[in-house]
Scaffold this motif. Structure first.
Motif, short mmCIF file in Angstrom:
data_model
loop_
_atom_site.label_atom_id
_atom_site.label_comp_id
_atom_site.label_asym_id
_atom_site.label_seq_id
_atom_site.Cartn_x
_atom_site.Cartn_y
_atom_site.Cartn_z
N UNK A 103 -32.96 -54.72 -37.99
CA UNK A 103 -33.15 -53.61 -37.06
C UNK A 103 -32.44 -53.84 -35.72
N UNK A 104 -32.47 -55.09 -35.26
CA UNK A 104 -31.81 -55.37 -33.99
C UNK A 104 -30.33 -55.07 -34.06
N UNK A 105 -29.73 -55.43 -35.16
CA UNK A 105 -28.29 -55.18 -35.29
C UNK A 105 -28.01 -53.69 -35.37
N UNK A 106 -28.84 -52.96 -36.10
CA UNK A 106 -28.63 -51.51 -36.18
C UNK A 106 -28.76 -50.89 -34.80
N UNK A 107 -29.74 -51.38 -34.03
CA UNK A 107 -29.93 -50.81 -32.70
C UNK A 107 -28.77 -51.16 -31.79
N UNK A 108 -28.24 -52.39 -31.96
CA UNK A 108 -27.08 -52.77 -31.14
C UNK A 108 -25.91 -51.84 -31.43
N UNK A 109 -25.80 -51.43 -32.68
CA UNK A 109 -24.73 -50.48 -33.03
C UNK A 109 -24.93 -49.15 -32.31
N UNK A 110 -26.20 -48.70 -32.24
CA UNK A 110 -26.47 -47.45 -31.51
C UNK A 110 -26.11 -47.61 -30.04
N UNK A 111 -26.45 -48.78 -29.46
CA UNK A 111 -26.13 -49.01 -28.05
C UNK A 111 -24.62 -48.97 -27.84
N UNK A 112 -23.90 -49.52 -28.80
CA UNK A 112 -22.44 -49.52 -28.69
C UNK A 112 -21.89 -48.09 -28.66
N UNK A 113 -22.43 -47.23 -29.51
CA UNK A 113 -21.99 -45.83 -29.51
C UNK A 113 -22.31 -45.15 -28.19
N UNK A 114 -23.51 -45.45 -27.67
CA UNK A 114 -23.91 -44.87 -26.39
C UNK A 114 -22.98 -45.34 -25.28
N UNK A 115 -22.57 -46.62 -25.34
CA UNK A 115 -21.66 -47.15 -24.31
C UNK A 115 -20.34 -46.42 -24.36
N UNK A 116 -19.88 -46.10 -25.57
CA UNK A 116 -18.61 -45.38 -25.68
C UNK A 116 -18.73 -44.00 -25.04
N UNK A 117 -19.86 -43.31 -25.30
CA UNK A 117 -20.06 -41.99 -24.70
C UNK A 117 -20.10 -42.10 -23.18
N UNK A 118 -20.77 -43.15 -22.69
CA UNK A 118 -20.90 -43.34 -21.25
C UNK A 118 -19.53 -43.53 -20.61
N UNK A 119 -18.69 -44.33 -21.27
CA UNK A 119 -17.36 -44.59 -20.71
C UNK A 119 -16.54 -43.31 -20.67
N UNK A 120 -16.64 -42.49 -21.73
CA UNK A 120 -15.85 -41.26 -21.74
C UNK A 120 -16.22 -40.39 -20.56
#
Lengths: 183, 100
Positions: B57-74
């Protein structure tokens, strides 16, 4: 063999972690913005290696794809668009907010105190260990992506869908914000 | 396997470098990068605890955080570009549009 591999893995983690710290420090303290971006890139690549040492192969790949491949390029584009010569910083750092710096130092001191306590005090509680036998579910090392997809699509389906909506909104928002104003 | 303490220490140091960068730099681009750095430090913790607990679960959540970071950067970079168009600067202390 297994034992020595584990030892090498933990040392590699430390090496890559220190490299990531060096990249991050370069990012914060570099004089030119391009050097900062390169430090950021270095930090992200080192972090991907850290993920690899922690047995998260898929995330390491995703880290390289998303950060080194996408985000760093975006940053470089913006550095290119924004004229560098124009924003010569007279004073690079704004240390005129001493309360903020003091707050950070206090937080760091608190964390280090806790860390010290758990590590060195005689009544130190049992430190958390990364027990390889516990990680059986993850230790499908060659099926790491499969395991993650099960977690992502079975248990985190709703957050995943919400994230896709957020990405869509961010896409549209970025286009609207960056579009040249019609006068 | 690296010990949990070393993972936590490195992620803490990364996070605090990010906080220090946000507080002392005045270039909006670098502030944005520091925010990314803080998200990555959190990700490192998530992955380490996933490893510790033996669930994915932690890894799956880290993946979600990564996607959120990409949106934030855009969105953040679009804001920086828009600011540069309007004010010809991205020094955050020169942006005082809300000052009456």
């Amino acid at each position: 063999m297994e034992q020595s591999l584990a030892v090498i893995g933990s040392h590699l983690f430390l090496v890559f972690g220190l490299l990531a710290l060096g990249g991050a420090a370069t990012m914060v303290f570099a004089r030119s913005a391009v050097h900062s971006v390169v430090g950021f890139l270095f930090c992200m690549l080192a972090l991907a290696s850290c993920y690899l040492c922690l047995g998260a192969e898929f995330l390491a790949t995703a880290q390289i794809l998303v950060y080194a491949g996408g985000i760093v390029v975006l940053f470089l584009f913006v550095v290119m668009i924004v004229e560098l010569s124009k924003y010569k910083e007279q004073t690079r750092f704004q240390l005129h907010t001493p309360w903020a710096v003091g707050l950070v130092v206090a937080g760091a001191a608190a964390f280090i105190a806790v860390f010290w306590q758990t590590y060195f005090s005689p009544s130190a509680p049992q430190a958390l260990t990364l027990d390889p036998t516990l990680a059986q579910g993850l230790d499908v090392a060659n099926q790491n992506a499969q395991a993650i997809s099960r977690g992502l699509y079975a248990d985190f389906l709703l957050p995943f869908e919400i994230l896709s909506v957020i990405l869509l909104v961010a896409l549209v928002g970025a286009v609207v914000l960056a579009k040249a104003e019609r006068t | 396997m690296p010990s949990m303490n070393s993972v936590l220490l490195i992620s803490f140091l990364l996070f605090s470098i990010g906080v220090v960068g946000v507080l002392i730099r005045r270039n909006a681009l670098i502030i944005l990068m520091c925010a990314e750095l803080m998200l990555n430090a959190a990700n490192l913790n998530l992955i380490a605890f996933a490893r510790h607990s033996g669930t994915v679960h932690g890894q799956a959540f880290a993946l979600l955080v990564m996607g959120l970071a990409a949106a934030e950067v855009a969105v953040g970079l679009a804001l920086v570009v828009a600011l540069y168009r309007k004010k010809s600067t991205i020094q955050v202390d020169e942006l005082d549009l809300l000052k009456g």
